[in-house]
Design a protein around this motif. Structure first.
Motif, mmCIF file in Angstrom:
data_model
loop_
_atom_site.group_PDB
_atom_site.id
_atom_site.type_symbol
_atom_site.label_atom_id
_atom_site.label_comp_id
_atom_site.label_asym_id
_atom_site.label_seq_id
_atom_site.Cartn_x
_atom_site.Cartn_y
_atom_site.Cartn_z
ATOM 1 N N ARG A 13 0.847 -1.195 0.000
ATOM 2 C CA ARG A 13 0.000 0.000 0.000
ATOM 3 C C ARG A 13 0.875 1.234 0.000
ATOM 4 N NH1 ARG A 13 -2.936 0.644 4.794
ATOM 5 N NH2 ARG A 13 -3.587 2.554 3.792
ATOM 6 N N LEU A 14 0.449 2.252 -0.724
ATOM 7 C CA LEU A 14 1.138 3.536 -0.724
ATOM 8 C C LEU A 14 0.800 4.247 0.589
ATOM 9 C CD1 LEU A 14 2.815 5.582 -2.400
ATOM 10 C CD2 LEU A 14 0.642 6.485 -3.233
ATOM 11 N N VAL A 15 1.838 4.542 1.403
ATOM 12 C CA VAL A 15 1.600 5.149 2.712
ATOM 13 C C VAL A 15 2.219 6.538 2.842
ATOM 14 C CG1 VAL A 15 1.327 2.950 3.903
ATOM 15 C CG2 VAL A 15 3.607 3.992 3.746
ATOM 16 N N GLY A 16 2.969 6.968 1.826
ATOM 17 C CA GLY A 16 3.581 8.286 1.897
ATOM 18 C C GLY A 16 4.504 8.543 0.734
ATOM 19 N N MET A 17 5.152 9.700 0.788
ATOM 20 C CA MET A 17 6.169 10.081 -0.184
ATOM 21 C C MET A 17 7.337 10.653 0.593
ATOM 22 S SD MET A 17 5.066 9.685 -3.415
ATOM 23 C CE MET A 17 5.988 10.833 -4.431
ATOM 24 N N ILE A 18 8.549 10.416 0.101
ATOM 25 C CA ILE A 18 9.725 11.061 0.664
ATOM 26 C C ILE A 18 10.447 11.776 -0.458
ATOM 27 C CG2 ILE A 18 11.181 8.986 0.522
ATOM 28 C CD1 ILE A 18 12.474 10.212 3.209
ATOM 29 N N THR A 19 10.824 13.023 -0.188
ATOM 30 C CA THR A 19 11.505 13.839 -1.194
ATOM 31 C C THR A 19 12.886 14.228 -0.686
ATOM 32 O OG1 THR A 19 10.718 15.952 -0.342
ATOM 33 C CG2 THR A 19 9.288 14.809 -1.937
ATOM 34 N N ASP A 20 13.713 14.666 -1.622
ATOM 35 C CA ASP A 20 15.031 15.171 -1.230
ATOM 36 C C ASP A 20 14.868 16.356 -0.284
ATOM 37 O OD1 ASP A 20 14.020 16.794 -3.286
ATOM 38 O OD2 ASP A 20 15.781 16.556 -4.574
ATOM 39 N N ARG A 21 13.828 17.124 -0.466
ATOM 40 C CA ARG A 21 13.561 18.265 0.422
ATOM 41 C C ARG A 21 13.153 17.796 1.820
ATOM 42 N NH1 ARG A 21 12.963 23.651 0.488
ATOM 43 N NH2 ARG A 21 11.237 24.540 1.700
ATOM 44 N N ASP A 22 12.366 16.732 1.916
ATOM 45 C CA ASP A 22 12.031 16.167 3.230
ATOM 46 C C ASP A 22 13.308 15.800 3.978
ATOM 47 O OD1 ASP A 22 9.222 16.247 2.804
ATOM 48 O OD2 ASP A 22 9.214 14.212 1.971
ATOM 49 N N ILE A 23 14.229 15.159 3.276
ATOM 50 C CA ILE A 23 15.490 14.733 3.896
ATOM 51 C C ILE A 23 16.286 15.957 4.353
ATOM 52 C CG2 ILE A 23 17.706 13.599 3.475
ATOM 53 C CD1 ILE A 23 16.127 11.660 1.590
ATOM 54 N N ALA A 24 16.361 16.980 3.503
ATOM 55 C CA ALA A 24 17.138 18.173 3.848
ATOM 56 C C ALA A 24 16.513 18.954 5.001
ATOM 57 C CB ALA A 24 17.279 19.076 2.622
ATOM 58 N N VAL A 25 15.201 19.188 4.940
ATOM 59 C CA VAL A 25 14.550 20.077 5.900
ATOM 60 C C VAL A 25 14.116 19.349 7.182
ATOM 61 C CG1 VAL A 25 12.561 21.601 6.244
ATOM 62 C CG2 VAL A 25 13.818 21.651 4.092
ATOM 63 N N ARG A 26 13.568 18.164 7.046
ATOM 64 C CA ARG A 26 13.045 17.464 8.223
ATOM 65 C C ARG A 26 14.072 16.568 8.904
ATOM 66 N NH1 ARG A 26 7.335 15.594 5.552
ATOM 67 N NH2 ARG A 26 6.420 17.678 5.401
ATOM 68 N N ALA A 27 15.172 16.287 8.224
ATOM 69 C CA ALA A 27 16.201 15.435 8.835
ATOM 70 C C ALA A 27 17.489 16.219 9.062
ATOM 71 C CB ALA A 27 16.457 14.196 7.974
ATOM 72 N N VAL A 28 18.183 16.560 8.002
ATOM 73 C CA VAL A 28 19.496 17.205 8.128
ATOM 74 C C VAL A 28 19.406 18.512 8.903
ATOM 75 C CG1 VAL A 28 21.449 18.172 6.858
ATOM 76 C CG2 VAL A 28 20.335 16.087 6.035
ATOM 77 N N ALA A 29 18.460 19.376 8.568
ATOM 78 C CA ALA A 29 18.341 20.674 9.240
ATOM 79 C C ALA A 29 17.988 20.531 10.720
ATOM 80 C CB ALA A 29 17.293 21.544 8.541
ATOM 81 N N GLU A 30 17.382 19.409 11.071
ATOM 82 C CA GLU A 30 17.013 19.155 12.463
ATOM 83 C C GLU A 30 18.076 18.340 13.211
ATOM 84 O OE1 GLU A 30 14.325 20.432 13.976
ATOM 85 O OE2 GLU A 30 13.790 21.483 12.132
ATOM 86 N N GLY A 31 19.208 18.071 12.537
ATOM 87 C CA GLY A 31 20.311 17.362 13.180
ATOM 88 C C GLY A 31 20.152 15.856 13.250
ATOM 89 N N ARG A 32 19.258 15.304 12.459
ATOM 90 C CA ARG A 32 19.063 13.852 12.452
ATOM 91 C C ARG A 32 20.127 13.186 11.587
ATOM 92 N NH1 ARG A 32 12.883 12.297 12.737
ATOM 93 N NH2 ARG A 32 12.089 14.040 13.933
ATOM 94 N N GLY A 33 20.454 11.956 11.914
ATOM 95 C CA GLY A 33 21.489 11.227 11.196
ATOM 96 C C GLY A 33 20.970 10.498 9.976
ATOM 97 N N ALA A 34 21.901 9.969 9.209
ATOM 98 C CA ALA A 34 21.579 9.266 7.963
ATOM 99 C C ALA A 34 20.824 7.962 8.202
ATOM 100 C CB ALA A 34 22.855 8.991 7.178
ATOM 101 N N ASP A 35 20.860 7.455 9.421
ATOM 102 C CA ASP A 35 20.137 6.219 9.729
ATOM 103 C C ASP A 35 18.700 6.465 10.185
ATOM 104 O OD1 ASP A 35 22.240 4.514 9.048
ATOM 105 O OD2 ASP A 35 23.188 4.803 11.001
ATOM 106 N N THR A 36 18.269 7.707 10.159
ATOM 107 C CA THR A 36 16.882 8.050 10.492
ATOM 108 C C THR A 36 15.949 7.270 9.575
ATOM 109 O OG1 THR A 36 17.525 10.261 11.207
ATOM 110 C CG2 THR A 36 15.212 9.952 10.587
ATOM 111 N N ARG A 37 14.886 6.751 10.143
ATOM 112 C CA ARG A 37 13.931 5.984 9.337
ATOM 113 C C ARG A 37 13.129 6.914 8.430
ATOM 114 N NH1 ARG A 37 10.386 1.905 12.374
ATOM 115 N NH2 ARG A 37 9.231 3.823 12.575
ATOM 116 N N ILE A 38 12.826 6.431 7.256
ATOM 117 C CA ILE A 38 12.023 7.186 6.293
ATOM 118 C C ILE A 38 10.705 7.624 6.930
ATOM 119 C CG2 ILE A 38 10.670 6.942 4.171
ATOM 120 C CD1 ILE A 38 13.054 5.299 3.044
ATOM 121 N N SER A 39 10.086 6.751 7.712
ATOM 122 C CA SER A 39 8.794 7.077 8.322
ATOM 123 C C SER A 39 8.860 8.297 9.230
ATOM 124 C CB SER A 39 8.258 5.878 9.117
ATOM 125 O OG SER A 39 9.159 5.525 10.151
ATOM 126 N N ASP A 40 10.042 8.633 9.741
ATOM 127 C CA ASP A 40 10.186 9.783 10.634
ATOM 128 C C ASP A 40 10.169 11.126 9.901
ATOM 129 O OD1 ASP A 40 10.385 8.050 12.789
ATOM 130 O OD2 ASP A 40 12.582 8.039 12.758
#
Length: 148
Positions: free
Chosen positions: A42-69
């Motif tokens: 089932r399609l449960v979401g989308m992940i974009t390069d911008r999601d990774i940059a803004v919601r992960a990297v900019a918030e100090g999260r590591g590369a092992d952060t789960r996509i669902s986060d």
């Protein structure tokens, strides 16, 4: 003209339990900026390069952060048999650069992007109209509006 006439059919997907590193690697390999996220077929979401940059990297999260986060859970989509005019108008109003494309059984059959529309001679005008709407600042899907 229908969405099925200009969408990208070869779509790769990721799972919510995979890392953002895996998503970013696949995006780099395929030269794309978004991946659908599937769970149990089932399609449960989308992940974009911008999601990774803004919601992960900019918030100090590591590369092992789960996509669902960091993925976008609210999925906007269109159907393969919809008219391009209707869908591009919606893309402009909702400020979306790409949409998953579903069949009427709600199975993912493709992705529609502004690039797909721009490359299709018959849909280039619709791409321009959608881009005008998308380019307005702010909106429901603005990354800066969702920051805490």
């Amino acid at each position: 003209m229908k969405i099925r006439d200009c969408m990208t059919r070869d779509v790769r997907m990721v799972r919510p339990d995979q890392s953002i590193r895996e998503a970013a690697h696949l995006m780099a390999e395929l030269d794309i900026g978004a991946l659908p996220v599937q769970d149990n077929d089932r399609l449960v979401g989308m992940i974009t390069d911008r999601d990774i940059a803004v919601r992960a990297v900019a918030e100090g999260r590591g590369a092992d952060t789960r996509i669902s986060d960091v993925m976008t859970n609210e999925i906007k989509y269109c159907y393969e048999d919809q008219d391009i005019d209707e869908v591009t108008r919606n893309m402009g109003e909702q400020r979306l650069r790409r949409l998953p494309v579903m069949n009427r059984d709600k199975r993912l059959v493709g992705i529609l992007s502004l690039g797909d529309l721009a490359l299709d001679e018959d849909a280039a005008d619709e791409a321009g109209e959608a881009l005008c709407g998308i380019s307005r600042p702010g909106g429901e899907h603005s990354q800066s509006a969702s920051r805490h």
